[in-house]
Motif scaffolding. Structure first.
Motif, mmCIF file in Angstrom:
data_model
loop_
_atom_site.group_PDB
_atom_site.id
_atom_site.type_symbol
_atom_site.label_atom_id
_atom_site.label_comp_id
_atom_site.label_asym_id
_atom_site.label_seq_id
_atom_site.Cartn_x
_atom_site.Cartn_y
_atom_site.Cartn_z
ATOM 1 N N ASP A 8 -8.482 -7.348 3.608
ATOM 2 C CA ASP A 8 -8.254 -8.604 3.098
ATOM 3 C C ASP A 8 -8.964 -9.727 2.005
ATOM 4 O OD1 ASP A 8 -6.701 -8.777 6.124
ATOM 5 O OD2 ASP A 8 -7.823 -7.513 6.677
ATOM 6 N N ASP A 43 -3.792 -6.551 1.948
ATOM 7 C CA ASP A 43 -4.353 -8.001 1.798
ATOM 8 C C ASP A 43 -5.441 -8.533 1.369
ATOM 9 O OD1 ASP A 43 -1.683 -8.570 4.173
ATOM 10 O OD2 ASP A 43 -3.452 -9.822 5.327
ATOM 11 N N ASN A 77 0.907 -7.749 4.899
ATOM 12 C CA ASN A 77 1.633 -8.321 4.783
ATOM 13 C C ASN A 77 1.734 -9.349 4.068
ATOM 14 O OD1 ASN A 77 -0.543 -9.245 6.807
ATOM 15 N ND2 ASN A 77 0.365 -10.538 7.637
ATOM 16 N N HIS A 78 0.387 -10.157 3.664
ATOM 17 C CA HIS A 78 -0.180 -11.185 2.574
ATOM 18 C C HIS A 78 0.532 -10.971 1.434
ATOM 19 C CE1 HIS A 78 -0.756 -15.058 4.322
ATOM 20 N NE2 HIS A 78 -1.505 -13.878 5.510
ATOM 21 N N HIS A 160 -1.931 -0.594 7.695
ATOM 22 C CA HIS A 160 -2.301 -2.424 8.031
ATOM 23 C C HIS A 160 -1.997 -2.891 8.594
ATOM 24 C CE1 HIS A 160 -3.483 -6.610 6.016
ATOM 25 N NE2 HIS A 160 -2.017 -7.153 6.639
ATOM 26 N N GLU A 178 1.697 -17.039 9.382
ATOM 27 C CA GLU A 178 1.041 -15.525 9.637
ATOM 28 C C GLU A 178 2.050 -15.147 10.018
ATOM 29 O OE1 GLU A 178 -1.747 -12.431 9.273
ATOM 30 O OE2 GLU A 178 -2.098 -14.005 8.553
ATOM 31 N N HIS A 201 -6.144 -5.999 8.066
ATOM 32 C CA HIS A 201 -5.219 -7.109 8.857
ATOM 33 C C HIS A 201 -6.296 -7.927 9.734
ATOM 34 C CE1 HIS A 201 -1.795 -9.265 9.654
ATOM 35 N NE2 HIS A 201 -2.254 -9.801 11.303
HETATM 36 MN MN LIG Z 1 -2.846 -8.908 7.564
#
Ligand SMILES: [Mn+2]
Length: 377
Positions: A8, A43, A77-78, A160, A178, A201
């Protein structure tokens, strides 16, 4: 074998200088630790747009690092946020191993050693296998993925997402975007024969052992969002046939998020000494919550402007919240309050550690008197 487990980073254009400074420090840490690999547990970028914008400075840093340390990049996810039809794989991110195979991919890491002979044997013994599970909507079918049985002395599962029960998930993104992540059941790591789960995450640091598997989040490697208090850093892992041990290493360049209460005296003056501002790092994000009872609300703006002038340039972000400052006109001449302040001043502690409580007592006392007067008249 030494490995660095980070997550992250959320490299973003808006904070690019700060973000890249943290990335530089992370690269130095890997080199200094003579790490065989850097595991980036998702991320890395704050969004796909950020990946596009920052791929060149990111790639240049990876290029320098990759001569000695393999860089594994697991998409979170980001990294794929708002990517549309674009794909990370189509970006030149430098010599990273992009682990975007779904539902999983498998890579083997060998310790840096010369070919052949005893050293080769030693390297083989130290081999670590990484099962990489990028962010995906559901992990429920993992038993049917065809993950081969453990084929090395140590298996790390890199993923993640959120492991249920590993508590607080951190504040939601400020932009409220998010994306919900699938839940990673602890049984997944046990069933996939993990010795260590290198997770990303959650932005807070977490570590737990379930079913003999160490489940570990380093937390965000930089301060990404409001409220991310505490040290930022990474896990330095030592993998051997005996298993994986980890030690948390801080990244000073990441700075810290500091939410501090700043006591205001009745004249509107603010004493920051108890907050030890000399210890603030230039990359800190400082939020001062000015609290107290002031004689004249008009005195406060000048005092706050003075603070801003002194500290706004000294840290990365400096914010003042004066919502908890109450005005009480005429307090100095009010007999009860005047007597209280006299007694309060006489009880000034010798020990600096007791000062915050003493200053808070003034605020609480004055507020109580204000309420008493308001109720009685
Ligand atoms: Mn994340």
């Amino acid at each position: 074998m030494t490995l660095i487990h980070a997550s992250d980073l959320h490299l973003s254009e808006a904070d690019s200088d700060y973000c890249l400074e943290v990335l530089d420090e992370l690269a130095e840490l890997c080199a200094g630790a003579q790490a065989s690999a850097l595991l980036l547990a998702g991320d890395v970028f704050d969004s796909f747009d950020a990946a596009e914008a920052l791929r060149a400075p990111f790639g240049a840093r990876v290029e320098r690092l990759a001569e000695r340390c393999r860089v594994l990049f697991l998409p979170g996810n980001h990294d794929e946020l708002r990517q549309g039809s674009r794909r990370l794989r189509a970006l030149d991110l430098g010599p990273v191993t992009l682990l975007d195979g779904r539902p999983f991919s498998l890579v083997r890491l060998a310790a840096a050693a010369d070919e052949g002979g005893a050293e080769h044997e030693a390297a083989e013994q130290e081999a670590v296998e990484v099962v990489a599970i990028p962010h995906q909507p559901s992990y429920d079918g993992y038993r049917d993925w065809g993950v081969p049985p453990k084929g090395a002395p140590v298996r790390i599962v890199l993923a993640h997402g959120i492991v249920p029960g590993m508590a607080y998930t951190g504040p939601a993104g400020e932009d409220g975007e998010e994306a919900p992540a699938g839940l990673l059941a602890a049984g997944l790591f046990r069933d996939l024969q993990a010795d260590y789960a290198a997770l990303g995450h959650l932005h807070g640091r977490r570590r737990a052992v379930e079913d003999g598997v160490t489940l570990s989040y380093p937390g965000s490697a930089r301060v990404c969002r409001r409220g991310e208090a505490g040290e930022r850093g990474v896990w330095r892992l030592t993998a051997s046939a005996a298993g994986v041990t980890g030690e948390f290493v801080t990244l000073p360049a990441a700075g810290r998020y500091r939410d501090c209460e700043a006591p205001v005296d009745p004249s509107g003056a603010v004493d920051l000494a108890p907050l030890r501002p000399e210890r603030w790092h230039r990359n800190d994000w400082v939020v001062l919550r000015a609290t107290g009872v002031v004689e004249d609300q008009n005195d406060l703006p000048a005092a706050l402007a003075d603070l801003r002038g002194r500290y706004a340039g000294a840290v990365r972000r400096f914010e003042i919240d004066a919502a908890d400052c109450e005005a009480m006109p005429g307090i100095a001449s009010q007999p009860l309050a005047a007597r209280f302040l006299e007694l309060w001043a006489a009880s000034e502690p010798q020990d600096p550690a007791e000062r915050p409580a003493w200053l808070r007592a003034r605020q609480l006392g004055l507020l109580a008197i204000k309420q008493e007067l308001a109720a009685g008249r």
